[in-house]
Motif scaffolding. Structure first.
Motif, PDB file in Angstrom:
ATOM      1  N   UNK A  42      47.478 -16.184  34.950  1.00 38.66           N
ATOM      2  CA  UNK A  42      48.386 -15.985  36.076  1.00 38.66           C
ATOM      3  C   UNK A  42      47.596 -16.085  37.371  1.00 38.66           C
ATOM      4  N   UNK A  43      48.063 -16.914  38.288  1.00 33.40           N
ATOM      5  CA  UNK A  43      47.346 -17.076  39.550  1.00 33.40           C
ATOM      6  C   UNK A  43      47.762 -16.031  40.577  1.00 33.40           C
ATOM      7  N   UNK A  44      49.048 -15.829  40.741  1.00 32.15           N
ATOM      8  CA  UNK A  44      49.509 -14.900  41.761  1.00 32.15           C
ATOM      9  C   UNK A  44      49.247 -15.463  43.151  1.00 32.15           C
ATOM     10  N   UNK A  45      49.407 -14.641  44.159  1.00 31.44           N
ATOM     11  CA  UNK A  45      49.123 -15.054  45.527  1.00 31.44           C
ATOM     12  C   UNK A  45      47.696 -14.664  45.878  1.00 31.44           C
ATOM     13  N   UNK A  48      47.062 -11.050  47.300  1.00 35.12           N
ATOM     14  CA  UNK A  48      47.423  -9.864  46.524  1.00 35.12           C
ATOM     15  C   UNK A  48      46.202  -9.039  46.157  1.00 35.12           C
ATOM     16  N   UNK A  49      46.360  -7.757  46.185  1.00 29.45           N
ATOM     17  CA  UNK A  49      45.350  -6.824  45.686  1.00 29.45           C
ATOM     18  C   UNK A  49      46.060  -5.805  44.830  1.00 29.45           C
ATOM     19  N   UNK A  50      45.685  -5.511  43.632  1.00 30.75           N
ATOM     20  CA  UNK A  50      44.577  -6.111  42.898  1.00 30.75           C
ATOM     21  C   UNK A  50      44.917  -7.528  42.447  1.00 30.75           C
TER      22      UNK A  50
END
Length: 172
Positions: A42-45, A48-50
């Motif tokens: 999953x890449x996500x943005x 984003x944290x975490x």
């Protein structure tokens, strides 16, 4: 009920029939594609944290009395958990959160990871010299765990300029 079990068993036998003399292996390990670096990550943005770009991530939680280390899979949650609150560790420690507790926890956590066959994890901690977390991370690394996950191998398209070699192909 017994009839359906027989049907299922016969279907399994039919699908597993292989001609004599043929060598084959059925890998039933669900983490095999992660080991080959082919599994989806999953890449996500990027803000984003975490961060969600991992297969296995190391989490370290320190409270006033105890320290807990977890190895978290991106889909299934905690895979390995180790704490100084466990009786087997607690009885050998003077305190549950001093320097020796972090070192001991690192050794036990690394051995559990190696027993499970996990040698590469993502670690987002920034070690600072002389701190307890730095001792934990150094102990884990010295025990044989790499604190950086390899990049995912993406499929090569016909328009790509650079096509990296696959790790399972031998070019000699």
């Amino acid at each position: 009920m017994a009839g359906s079990a027989k049907q299922i068993f016969s279907k399994i036998q039919q699908t597993n029939n292989v001609s004599k003399g043929t060598l084959y292996v059925v890998n039933r390990n669900p983490r095999n594609l992660e080991r080959l670096r082919l599994a989806y990550k999953v890449d996500g943005y990027h803000l984003e944290r975490p961060v969600r770009n991992f297969w296995h991530r190391l989490e370290l939680n320190a409270s006033k009395k105890y320290v807990t280390a977890k190895l978290v899979h991106f889909e299934n949650g905690p895979v390995i958990e180790c704490s100084t609150n466990e009786w087997a560790l607690k009885r050998h420690l003077y305190k549950g959160n001093d320097f020796t507790a972090f070192i001991t926890l690192g050794k036990v956590f690394a051995s559990r990871c190696l027993d499970a066959g996990l040698t590469e994890v993502r670690c987002d901690f920034i070690p600072s010299t002389g701190k307890k977390v730095d001792l934990f991370l150094r102990t884990v690394e010295e025990s044989g765990i790499c604190l950086k996950e390899p990049n995912r191998i993406r499929p090569a398209y016909s328009w790509d300029m650079h096509r990296p070699e696959k790790p399972w192909e031998v070019m000699e």
